[in-house]
Design an enzyme around this catalytic site. Structure first.
Site, PDB file in Angstrom:
ATOM      1  N   ASN A  96       0.839  -1.192   0.000  1.00 30.45           N
ATOM      2  CA  ASN A  96       0.000   0.000   0.000  1.00 30.45           C
ATOM      3  C   ASN A  96       0.880   1.250   0.000  1.00 30.45           C
ATOM      4  OD1 ASN A  96       0.975   0.169   2.622  1.00 30.45           O
ATOM      5  ND2 ASN A  96      -0.938  -0.499   3.568  1.00 30.45           N
ATOM      6  N   ASP A 102      -9.732  -9.268  -0.117  1.00 30.93           N
ATOM      7  CA  ASP A 102      -8.939  -8.484   0.820  1.00 30.93           C
ATOM      8  C   ASP A 102      -8.898  -7.019   0.403  1.00 30.93           C
ATOM      9  OD1 ASP A 102      -6.765  -8.515   3.079  1.00 30.93           O
ATOM     10  OD2 ASP A 102      -5.828  -7.458   1.398  1.00 30.93           O
TER      11      ASP A 102
END
Length: 409
Positions: free
Chosen positions: A96, A284
């Protein structure tokens, strides 16, 4: 090597058998006018030209080397046939914006390792070739975060076999290749069934593995428990309610998110059905979006309660992945994620529930420590029922963790 080219070509490299006038024979690799001795079996005579040795007075013949094709019978290594390790370095596209590797990428890697070891084992004794299909993922815990530049080692081991299914336990170790330090990042339990390559609906028999009496009994109990839980979950198929137009902040509808994905060839197995790891990664991602919308901070996957694969998803289907909050504790959020599939080519556009699971996320501060999250505002009896069920799962898992911690001490 199908043809022999002249040695004056820059790219010419031939494996050949050289016979001199005195009868000595050796194998060489010819590149331009240079040669390197190599030992290979004799091949077929296909050409002859003058080389440097011939110009110096040595008579020779050039034999093109074509090794015979031999297929050795498959032999099971008793020491490593039930284990498999998959390694991969974590890159920027795996993480991320703050550098934490997405939990979905780890789940995908876990499923790949489990699929390889299961498929390999199921094809050791069967004449009809098969491919292992994922049907359930048990409670999965993300113990420590993984970062860009670290190497993930996923080790899969077969721990139980029934007549038509396998239990595979996977541990993921994170390695810092600069310091050599290692840490246990994740552990998971997966269940597979072997499906025939000729007929995907045909479930093959699993070659048995002999365990001691205690391991066999414990494995049988786990098998019966997961089978019961999977059937119970399959019976409960709730419709996904779309969120309101202007939802209030910190409500279920405010953070509810959808992701639509068209299943392509790169997502599928040899059967043209979606890899379980691909589905888990999509789930997810959606759960992460829901958690980020609710708390508006950096979030990471803490655990997955259970992932049940109810029906297969075929290539060409459109999948809709929906995530919604069910329960929020002081520092964690439980998110229900469901996957509905619909074929684009069928005349009747019938949507069906393919996968369902519960993900748990935590919010992190700038130092990477867990921090409190905003409480969830519940409206209506249905949301309250889901909240109570999520709270019961949270308390059960918390008590289980404390009991395991006391048992280790």
């Amino acid at each position: 090597m199908s043809a022999m080219r002249a040695p004056d070509e820059a790219s010419s490299l031939q494996l050949c058998s050289l016979t001199s006038r005195d009868g000595d024979r050796s194998d060489i690799a010819v590149s331009n006018l240079r040669c390197e001795r190599r030992r290979h079996p004799e091949g077929k005579l296909v050409a002859r030209w003058k080389t440097k040795r011939e110009r110096e007075g040595h008579f020779c013949k050039m034999r093109c080397f074509r090794p015979p094709r031999k297929f050795a019978p498959y032999e099971v290594d008793k020491t490593s046939s039930f284990k498999y390790e998959l390694c991969r370095i974590m890159r920027p596209d795996d993480a991320n914006i703050v550098g934490n590797v997405h939990g979905g990428n780890i789940l995908k890697m876990i499923e790949e390792a489990g699929c390889i070891i299961s498929t390999r084992h199921c094809n050791t004794q069967s004449e009809d070739r098969c491919l292992a299909a994922l049907v359930r993922v048990e409670k999965t815990e993300f113990l420590y975060p993984l970062f860009i530049g670290e190497v993930a080692h996923a080790t899969a081991e077969i721990t139980y076999t029934s007549a038509h299914s396998l239990e595979v336990q996977v541990k993921v170790m994170g390695e810092n290749i600069l310091t050599g330090a290692k840490k246990l990042v994740n552990r998971a339990v997966l269940w597979y069934v072997p499906c025939s390559l000729q007929n995907v609906d045909k479930i093959m028999e699993v070659p048995p593995i002999k365990f001691d009496a205690e391991q066999e009994e414990e494995g049988r109990k786990r098998y019966e428990a997961q089978k019961t839980a999977r059937l119970k979950t399959k019976e409960v198929v709730d419709d996904v309610v779309p969120p309101p137009t202007n939802p209030e902040k910190y409500t279920v509808g405010f953070s509810q998110s959808n992701l639509i994905h068209l299943v392509g060839p790169s997502d599928c197995t040899l059967h043209d059905y979606v890899h379980g790891g691909v589905t888990m990664k999509l789930m997810d991602e959606v759960a992460g979006i829901v958690a980020a919308r609710h708390c508006n901070t950096n979030i990471v996957t803490a655990s997955v309660d259970a992932i049940n694969f109810h029906r297969k998803i075929k290539k060409g289907c459109v999948v809709t992945v929906t995530g919604r909050l069910t329960f929020v504790s002081n520092k964690s959020m439980e998110i229900e994620v469901v996957v509905d599939a619909c074929s684009l080519v069928d005349t009747e556009k019938v949507s069906y529930r393919a996968v369902s699971a519960f993900f748990t996320f935590i919010s992190l501060d700038k130092y990477g420590k867990a921090q409190p999250v905003p409480p969830l505002k519940v409206h209506g009896e249905e949301e309250q029922r889901r909240y109570d069920e999520g709270q019961a799962r949270y308390l059960f898992n918390k008590a289980k963790r404390l009991a395991e911690k006391e048992a280790k001490q």
